[in-house]
Design a protein around this motif. Structure first.
Motif, PDB file in Angstrom:
ATOM      1  N   CYS A 276       0.321   3.822  -2.810  1.00  0.00           N
ATOM      2  CA  CYS A 276      -0.192   5.147  -2.478  1.00  0.00           C
ATOM      3  C   CYS A 276       0.707   6.252  -3.056  1.00  0.00           C
ATOM      4  N   LEU A 277       2.014   6.110  -2.839  1.00  0.00           N
ATOM      5  CA  LEU A 277       2.968   7.127  -3.324  1.00  0.00           C
ATOM      6  C   LEU A 277       3.022   7.172  -4.847  1.00  0.00           C
TER       7      LEU A 277
ATOM      8  N   ALA B  18      -4.473  12.655  -8.972  1.00  0.00           N
ATOM      9  CA  ALA B  18      -3.548  12.288  -7.892  1.00  0.00           C
ATOM     10  C   ALA B  18      -4.326  11.631  -6.761  1.00  0.00           C
ATOM     11  N   LEU B  19      -5.481  12.200  -6.470  1.00  0.00           N
ATOM     12  CA  LEU B  19      -6.291  11.670  -5.363  1.00  0.00           C
ATOM     13  C   LEU B  19      -6.863  10.290  -5.681  1.00  0.00           C
TER      14      LEU B  19
ATOM     15  N   PHE C  79      -0.096   8.770  -6.145  1.00  0.00           N
ATOM     16  CA  PHE C  79      -0.054  10.222  -5.975  1.00  0.00           C
ATOM     17  C   PHE C  79       0.871  10.860  -7.031  1.00  0.00           C
TER      18      PHE C  79
ATOM     19  N   PHE D  92      -0.377  13.042 -10.068  1.00  0.00           N
ATOM     20  CA  PHE D  92       0.047  14.447 -10.037  1.00  0.00           C
ATOM     21  C   PHE D  92       0.705  14.848 -11.363  1.00  0.00           C
TER      22      PHE D  92
ATOM     23  N   PRO E  18       0.788  -1.229   0.000  1.00  0.00           N
ATOM     24  CA  PRO E  18       0.000   0.000   0.000  1.00  0.00           C
ATOM     25  C   PRO E  18       0.828   1.291   0.000  1.00  0.00           C
ATOM     26  N   GLU E  19       1.985   1.269   0.667  1.00  0.00           N
ATOM     27  CA  GLU E  19       2.771   2.509   0.731  1.00  0.00           C
ATOM     28  C   GLU E  19       3.266   2.926  -0.640  1.00  0.00           C
TER      29      GLU E  19
ATOM     30  N   GLN F  83      -3.320  -2.852  -0.265  1.00  0.00           N
ATOM     31  CA  GLN F  83      -3.880  -3.530   0.919  1.00  0.00           C
ATOM     32  C   GLN F  83      -4.406  -4.924   0.562  1.00  0.00           C
TER      33      GLN F  83
ATOM     34  N   THR G 166      -4.153   7.725  -5.852  1.00  0.00           N
ATOM     35  CA  THR G 166      -3.619   7.450  -4.503  1.00  0.00           C
ATOM     36  C   THR G 166      -4.506   6.413  -3.815  1.00  0.00           C
ATOM     37  N   LEU G 167      -5.797   6.633  -3.918  1.00  0.00           N
ATOM     38  CA  LEU G 167      -6.752   5.697  -3.300  1.00  0.00           C
ATOM     39  C   LEU G 167      -6.641   4.301  -3.924  1.00  0.00           C
TER      40      LEU G 167
ATOM     41  N   PHE H  76      -3.433   2.625  -2.886  1.00  0.00           N
ATOM     42  CA  PHE H  76      -3.455   2.209  -1.484  1.00  0.00           C
ATOM     43  C   PHE H  76      -4.302   0.950  -1.288  1.00  0.00           C
ATOM     44  N   PHE H  77      -5.503   0.987  -1.826  1.00  0.00           N
ATOM     45  CA  PHE H  77      -6.409  -0.155  -1.578  1.00  0.00           C
ATOM     46  C   PHE H  77      -5.982  -1.427  -2.305  1.00  0.00           C
TER      47      PHE H  77
END
Lengths: 161, 277
Positions: A47-48, A69-70, A51, A55, A43-44, A81, A73-74, A77-78
């Motif tokens: 996520c990065l 970017a948002l 983003f 971006f 996830p890290e 996970q 990112t989601l 991340f998911f």
């Protein structure tokens, strides 16, 4: 290496994607990259990378900076996970999986932009942009995964999960 | 670990939402300038890379298209060249056949048109014509072209005839100088030329350029069929006869069609041939 990959992914959308255009549909290469990185690195990184590539896309596209970017990112991340619990070696999983993710990303972006009064008809956006791109992403993503799996098998490395 | 992950997520989302909010509240100018300060150089690089990559790709595509087009055009040119050659060939054949047909119509005797289907160019010099026994061709039938004499049939088969050419070393034709009516014999030579010999020294008065035609003696060839023009005269001084070398009026090496004279006529035929006098 990771930074280069993320930068390259963001760059690919403005360089490679137009060359891969079929009709008016281009794939979302950064999204595919984010999904692949999130599945592999968690996830890290997901996520990065989401983003950063989002971006870069926002910056290059000249639209609302932060929207892609948002959403990416989601997504990063998911997927990161869920990565350990997903079985993505089969094209039968990869294609619909990426199609659904792309649809979800498109929908999320639309909803987010609605908050900021984005003027666009939902039906048209979905029908002419999001859905064709999602299908393209599904197939392209499957090709990428299969290529990576084959390459790793040939090198005798750890197979793609 | 989990807290760090969620912290990272919240931070990233927060930055995104902040950027979006600033842009929509009209404070985007400051935010935009701030972001622009960071991203403009990046965008410039991206655009440059994009342009060069797209340029390279476009050049590659152009090159590929040009190459494909080049292949297509080359094939088209080759096709056109073949068509053009075929058309030229048909045109030439058409011209030859027209002249042959015109001669056939002019001549006061029966003829059969035949196509050359083979050539012998060794010790013997002959043509194979696609007319034979089935077409009532007989041995010794004269073969002519619009310009003059080609030779005679020496062998008749069921569907073809062998025509001995004038230039065959075994060929002899009784001939006469059209201008002076001096008679002699035209013989073929091993090197593919013809020679007019056995003409009497006295009163021959033969000149270079004189037309030699068949004499009609011997009953094989009708009278007046052009054979050749005198190219040079060999006078051996004390010899009883002298001789002349001839340039045949018919280019037998390139002949494609002939007329076989199946009938006979006592008329002088020279007026029916197109000889450049």
């Amino acid at each position: 290496m990771l930074a280069l990959l993320i930068f390259g992914g963001g760059l690919a959308q403005t360089t490679l994607a137009p060359a891969l255009r079929i009709g008016n549909v281009t794939p979302d290469i950064p999204l595919i990259l984010v999904v692949l990185l999130a599945l592999r690195r968690g996830p890290e990184v997901g996520c990065l990378s989401g983003f950063a590539t989002g971006f870069l896309q926002d910056t290059a596209a000249g639209g609302f900076i932060g929207a892609q970017a948002l959403t990416k990112t989601l997504i990063g991340f998911f997927i990161g996970q869920l990565g350990g619990r997903l079985w993505v070696r089969e094209p039968l999983v990869q294609i619909p999986g990426l199609v659904l993710l792309s649809l979800a990303e498109g929908l999320a972006r639309y909803l987010l932009l609605q908050v900021f009064h984005f003027p666009g008809a939902f039906g048209d956006l979905m029908l002419y942009i999001v859905l064709p791109q999602s299908i393209y992403n599904g197939f392209l993503g499957a090709v990428v995964v299969l290529t990576l799996t084959t390459a790793e098998r040939l090198r005798g490395g750890i197979p793609w999960r | 670990m989990r807290i760090r992950q969620f912290g990272l997520l919240v931070a990233a989302l927060g930055v995104c939402l902040l950027l979006l909010t600033l842009q929509t509240r009209g404070e985007g100018t400051t935010a935009g300038q701030l972001v622009g300060f960071v991203t403009t150089p990046l965008q410039t690089v991206l655009t440059k890379v994009n342009r060069s990559a797209v340029g390279v790709w476009a050049t590659y595509l152009d090159w590929k298209n040009v190459r494909a087009e080049n292949h297509r055009l080359r094939a088209e040119v080759e096709e056109r060249q073949v068509e053009s050659l075929r058309a030229r060939d048909v045109e030439a054949e058409n011209g030859r056949l027209r002249r042959l047909l015109a001669l056939r119509d002019r001549l006061p005797l029966a003829t059969i048109a035949g196509e050359v289907i083979g050539r012998e160019w060794g010790w013997a010099r002959s043509l194979v014509v696609n007319r034979g026994r089935a077409d009532s061709v007989l041995r010794m039938t004269p073969a002519i072209a619009p310009e003059g004499l080609v030779g005679r049939v020496v062998e008749v088969r069921s569907g073809a005839s062998i025509v001995q050419l004038l230039t065959d070393p075994a060929s002899t034709v009784s001939a006469t100088v059209e201008r002076t009516r001096t008679t002699g014999i035209v013989e073929g030579e091993p090197r593919g030329t013809t020679r007019f010999k056995y003409m009497a020294r006295d009163g021959a008065a033969i000149q270079v350029g004189d037309l030699i035609v068949t004499s009609g003696l011997g009953g094989v060839f009708p009278k007046g069929i052009p054979i050749g023009r005198v190219r040079s005269i060999f006078d051996r001084g004390s010899a009883l006869f002298h001789y002349a070398t001839l340039t045949p009026v018919v280019d037998v090496a390139r002949i494609e069609e002939v007329l076989l004279l199946t009938g006979q006529t006592p008329q002088d035929l020279v007026a029916h041939f197109s000889t450049d006098r």
